[in-house]
Design an enzyme around this catalytic site. Structure first.
Site, PDB file in Angstrom:
ATOM      1  CB  CYS A   1      -0.953  -0.002   1.184  1.00 49.99           C
ATOM      2  SG  CYS A   1      -2.056  -1.426   1.208  1.00 49.99           S
TER       3      CYS A   1
ATOM      4  CG  HIS B   1      -3.084   3.419   2.353  1.00 47.71           C
ATOM      5  ND1 HIS B   1      -3.656   3.025   1.170  1.00 47.71           N
ATOM      6  CD2 HIS B   1      -3.099   2.327   3.169  1.00 47.71           C
ATOM      7  CE1 HIS B   1      -3.998   1.749   1.250  1.00 47.71           C
ATOM      8  NE2 HIS B   1      -3.674   1.307   2.454  1.00 47.71           N
TER       9      HIS B   1
ATOM     10  CG  ASN C   1      -6.765  -0.743   1.587  1.00 44.11           C
ATOM     11  OD1 ASN C   1      -6.094  -0.426   0.599  1.00 44.11           O
ATOM     12  ND2 ASN C   1      -6.223  -1.097   2.737  1.00 44.11           N
TER      13      ASN C   1
HETATM   14  N1  COA Z   1     -17.910  -8.621   9.787  1.00 47.70           N
HETATM   15  C1  COA Z   1     -18.330  -8.887  11.018  1.00 47.70           C
HETATM   16  N2  COA Z   1     -17.510  -9.140  12.034  1.00 47.70           N
HETATM   17  C2  COA Z   1     -16.193  -9.135  11.777  1.00 47.70           C
HETATM   18  C3  COA Z   1     -15.686  -8.889  10.501  1.00 47.70           C
HETATM   19  C4  COA Z   1     -16.593  -8.613   9.472  1.00 47.70           C
HETATM   20  N3  COA Z   1     -16.234  -8.344   8.219  1.00 47.70           N
HETATM   21  N4  COA Z   1     -14.327  -8.945  10.545  1.00 47.70           N
HETATM   22  C5  COA Z   1     -14.005  -9.233  11.816  1.00 47.70           C
HETATM   23  N5  COA Z   1     -15.143  -9.357  12.560  1.00 47.70           N
HETATM   24  C6  COA Z   1     -15.281  -9.676  13.968  1.00 47.70           C
HETATM   25  C7  COA Z   1     -14.097 -10.412  14.535  1.00 47.70           C
HETATM   26  O1  COA Z   1     -14.187 -11.786  14.259  1.00 47.70           O
HETATM   27  C8  COA Z   1     -14.223 -10.101  16.006  1.00 47.70           C
HETATM   28  O2  COA Z   1     -15.162 -10.960  16.571  1.00 47.70           O
HETATM   29  P1  COA Z   1     -14.942 -11.524  18.068  1.00 47.70           P
HETATM   30  O3  COA Z   1     -14.939 -10.294  18.953  1.00 47.70           O
HETATM   31  O4  COA Z   1     -16.113 -12.400  18.258  1.00 47.70           O
HETATM   32  O5  COA Z   1     -13.617 -12.225  18.046  1.00 47.70           O
HETATM   33  C9  COA Z   1     -14.797  -8.682  16.022  1.00 47.70           C
HETATM   34  O6  COA Z   1     -15.373  -8.479  14.715  1.00 47.70           O
HETATM   35  C10 COA Z   1     -13.766  -7.626  16.281  1.00 47.70           C
HETATM   36  O7  COA Z   1     -12.642  -7.922  15.462  1.00 47.70           O
HETATM   37  P2  COA Z   1     -11.436  -6.992  15.398  1.00 47.70           P
HETATM   38  O8  COA Z   1     -10.384  -7.557  14.508  1.00 47.70           O
HETATM   39  O9  COA Z   1     -11.059  -6.606  16.795  1.00 47.70           O
HETATM   40  O10 COA Z   1     -12.128  -5.734  14.682  1.00 47.70           O
HETATM   41  P3  COA Z   1     -11.519  -4.352  14.398  1.00 47.70           P
HETATM   42  O11 COA Z   1     -12.373  -3.328  14.990  1.00 47.70           O
HETATM   43  O12 COA Z   1     -10.052  -4.322  14.706  1.00 47.70           O
HETATM   44  O13 COA Z   1     -11.677  -4.257  12.834  1.00 47.70           O
HETATM   45  C11 COA Z   1     -10.376  -4.444  10.869  1.00 47.70           C
HETATM   46  C12 COA Z   1     -11.050  -5.190  11.991  1.00 47.70           C
HETATM   47  C13 COA Z   1      -9.703  -5.462   9.952  1.00 47.70           C
HETATM   48  C14 COA Z   1     -11.432  -3.663  10.106  1.00 47.70           C
HETATM   49  C15 COA Z   1      -9.362  -3.467  11.477  1.00 47.70           C
HETATM   50  O14 COA Z   1      -8.527  -4.138  12.370  1.00 47.70           O
HETATM   51  C16 COA Z   1      -8.515  -2.799  10.450  1.00 47.70           C
HETATM   52  O15 COA Z   1      -8.996  -1.991   9.690  1.00 47.70           O
HETATM   53  N6  COA Z   1      -7.197  -3.103  10.434  1.00 47.70           N
HETATM   54  C17 COA Z   1      -6.309  -2.497   9.480  1.00 47.70           C
HETATM   55  C18 COA Z   1      -6.576  -3.074   8.132  1.00 47.70           C
HETATM   56  C19 COA Z   1      -5.809  -2.373   7.087  1.00 47.70           C
HETATM   57  O16 COA Z   1      -5.894  -1.183   6.998  1.00 47.70           O
HETATM   58  N7  COA Z   1      -5.040  -3.105   6.298  1.00 47.70           N
HETATM   59  C20 COA Z   1      -4.286  -2.575   5.241  1.00 47.70           C
HETATM   60  C21 COA Z   1      -3.176  -1.779   5.771  1.00 47.70           C
HETATM   61  S1  COA Z   1      -2.249  -1.145   4.467  1.00 47.70           S
END
Ligand code: COA
Length: 343
Positions: A122, A264, A294
């Protein structure tokens, strides 16, 4: 024997933004459509990421197809169809070998131009801007087409709800020309960095020389993109904030001097945290993640193209770019938006 003084390149050549363009696949995929096959919901995706929809390239559409679309628009907006170098930032090249940039150059009528891919996930587009600025400063190029293009959907595990809802496909491009550092549109300074000690956080494990696909059956999941979302979130905020601050320091600017933060587009919550950390009001952040998701290396140039088309970026506005991605990698730069035509 002393070497003769270098007569080339001319001193103080800066890379100046001269054109911008973008290209998206034809069909948007909404959160509701994804939620029909994944254990997820529109409400969850919107509230945790800011994404409403994304575009997936249909079978038969490759990264080069989107790159050509964006590149053609950027060249048209620059008013001249020429470039003597083409740099393509991508995580999803058409094939492992050869690079995709020469194919894109040829299809744009630029056979003979230097052409290579830049691989920094990215952060790839900001790295490519820096490489292009270096080519111009060194006198190795006069006009460079810099493209970020992805068919990221080809890497996604359709059953992994933590990645399948985040990423999308698309391409954005800019044209850089040789000019002077004091001109509107001049890029720089840059801040670039990496931490390969955390390669595990964002990875496609199989398909390279470490975990080979030739003659060995890779675990099916290892062919797909995997990410530790929570850790990536933390690193993204920390690295983009530090890099943005570093580039402002180097430029002798304060957060108040920034009219637009175009970061980004990883997650709207990440962008907002970065703005808070750097001290830039959230309303100065441009975001198009709701519409495109993204798009990895394409995200900053696509955002620039849309912000320009929407009349958000206008001549004289100071724009801060900051990116973070797998590697880990990060990078930032700053420019004053020039007067540009639309393609
Ligand atoms: N729909 C519903 N629930 C989801 C889900 C989805 N698409 N994806 C994850 N969950 C669930 C998880 O399983 C977890 O459930 P649990 O509490 O029962 O274990 C809960 O939601 C919370 O998960 P978590 O990973 O803590 O959520 P989050 O708030 O951190 O959001 C992301 C997850 C991936 C959206 C977030 O971590 C993120 O944006 N990370 C950076 C990603 C990114 O930018 N990547 C590219 C970088 S260049």
């Amino acid at each position: 024997m002393t070497a003769p003084p270098p007569s080339h390149p001319p001193p103080h050549r800066a890379a100046v933004l001269a054109g911008v363009g973008g290209c998206l696949p034809p069909t948007a995929v909404t959160n509701d459509e994804l939620a029909q096959r994944l254990d997820s919901s529109d409400a969850w995706i919107r509230s945790r990421t800011g994404i409403r929809q994304r575009y997936f390239a249909p079978p038969g559409t490759a990264t080069s197809d989107l790159a050509v679309g964006a590149g053609a628009e950027a060249l048209k907006s620059s008013g001249t169809p020429d470039a003597d170098a083409v740099l393509l930032a991508t995580t999803t090249p058409d094939r492992p070998c050869p690079a995709t940039a020469p194919v894109v150059a040829a299809r744009l009528g630029l056979t003979g131009a230097a052409a290579f891919d830049v691989s920094a996930v990215c952060t790839g587009f900001v790295y490519a801007l820096a490489a292009a600025a270096g080519l111009i400063a060194a006198g190795a190029a006069e006009r460079v087409l810099v493209i970020g293009a992805e068919t990221f959907s080809t890497l996604l595990d359709p059953d992994d709800r933590s990645t399948a809802v985040i990423f999308g496909d698309g391409a954005g491009a800019v044209v850089l020309r040789a000019g002077e550092a004091a001109e509107p549109g001049a890029l720089g300074p840059f801040d670039l960095g990496s931490d390969g000690g955390r390669e595990d956080l964002i990875t496609v494990p199989a398909g390279g020389s470490r975990q080979r696909l030739s003659g060995v059956e890779a675990a099916p999941r290892d062919r797909y993109f995997a990410m530790d979302g929570k850790e990536v979130f933390r690193h993204a905020v920390r690295r983009m904030s530090a890099s943005a601050r570093a580039v402002l320091d180097r430029a002798g600017l304060r957060p108040d001097d920034v009219d637009h933060l175009v970061g980004h587009q990883a997650n709207l919550r990440i962008t907002n945290h970065v703005a808070d950390e750097v001290g830039i009001p959230r309303e100065r952040c441009f975001s198009n993640i709701a519409e495109v998701g993204n798009t990895a290396a394409a995200s900053i140039p696509l955002a620039l193209d849309q912000a320009h088309a929407d009349g958000v970026l206008t001549a004289g506005g100071r724009v801060l770019l900051t990116a973070f991605g797998g590697g880990l990698t990060w990078g930032s730069t700053v420019l004053t938006w020039p007067r540009l035509d639309r393609a």
